[in-house]
Design a protein around this motif. Structure first.
Motif, PDB file in Angstrom:
ATOM      1  N   ARG A   1      -1.239   9.932   2.567  1.00 24.65           N
ATOM      2  CA  ARG A   1      -2.416   9.116   2.251  1.00 24.65           C
ATOM      3  C   ARG A   1      -2.286   7.713   2.822  1.00 24.65           C
ATOM      4  O   ARG A   1      -2.382   6.722   2.130  1.00 24.65           O
TER       5      ARG A   1
ATOM      6  N   ARG B   1      -6.112   2.756  -0.080  1.00 22.55           N
ATOM      7  CA  ARG B   1      -6.499   2.301  -1.415  1.00 22.55           C
ATOM      8  C   ARG B   1      -7.188   3.416  -2.148  1.00 22.55           C
ATOM      9  O   ARG B   1      -7.920   4.216  -1.564  1.00 22.55           O
ATOM     10  N   ARG B   2      -6.987   3.457  -3.432  1.00 21.00           N
ATOM     11  CA  ARG B   2      -7.693   4.449  -4.258  1.00 21.00           C
ATOM     12  C   ARG B   2      -9.052   3.913  -4.630  1.00 21.00           C
ATOM     13  O   ARG B   2      -9.203   2.746  -4.950  1.00 21.00           O
ATOM     14  N   HIS B   3     -10.047   4.769  -4.557  1.00 21.72           N
ATOM     15  CA  HIS B   3     -11.395   4.387  -4.995  1.00 21.72           C
ATOM     16  C   HIS B   3     -11.565   4.839  -6.430  1.00 21.72           C
ATOM     17  O   HIS B   3     -11.274   5.968  -6.780  1.00 21.72           O
ATOM     18  N   HIS B   4     -12.005   3.945  -7.261  1.00 21.17           N
ATOM     19  CA  HIS B   4     -12.189   4.252  -8.698  1.00 21.17           C
ATOM     20  C   HIS B   4     -13.505   4.907  -8.954  1.00 21.17           C
ATOM     21  O   HIS B   4     -14.475   4.736  -8.381  1.00 21.17           O
TER      22      HIS B   4
END
Length: 87
Positions: free
Chosen positions: A61, A84-87
């Motif tokens: 990732r 980055r993780r998307h919330h």
């Protein structure tokens, strides 16, 4: 003024790296996907295929942070970072 962008698009990454004389690599004898790199020099890196590079890239990732606009379009300011993780 320099601008930066982040992408996970394989075509954009490959084009950016190859246009600057780089190739996909990993730390010699490394087995895990965390070790994919971009090689512009003669460091002790093992050259790998683009398929192998992107398998490790996606598997971990990762994203590619790179200069998008600069006075010197050949600038090699690029770096592999965590997505980055998307919330």
């Amino acid at each position: 003024m320099a601008r930066f962008g982040t992408t996970a698009d394989h075509n954009r990454i490959r084009h950016w790296i190859e246009a600057r004389g780089g190739h996909p690599a990993r730390i010699k004898d490394a087995r895990d996907s965390e070790t994919v790199r971009v090689d512009f020099s003669s460091e002790p890196l093992e050259e790998i295929s683009w398929d192998e590079f992107f398998q490790g890239f996606d598997g971990s990732r990762l994203a590619f942070l790179h200069r998008t606009k600069a006075q010197d379009e050949a600038a090699r300011l690029g770096r592999i970072v965590r997505r980055r993780r998307h919330h």
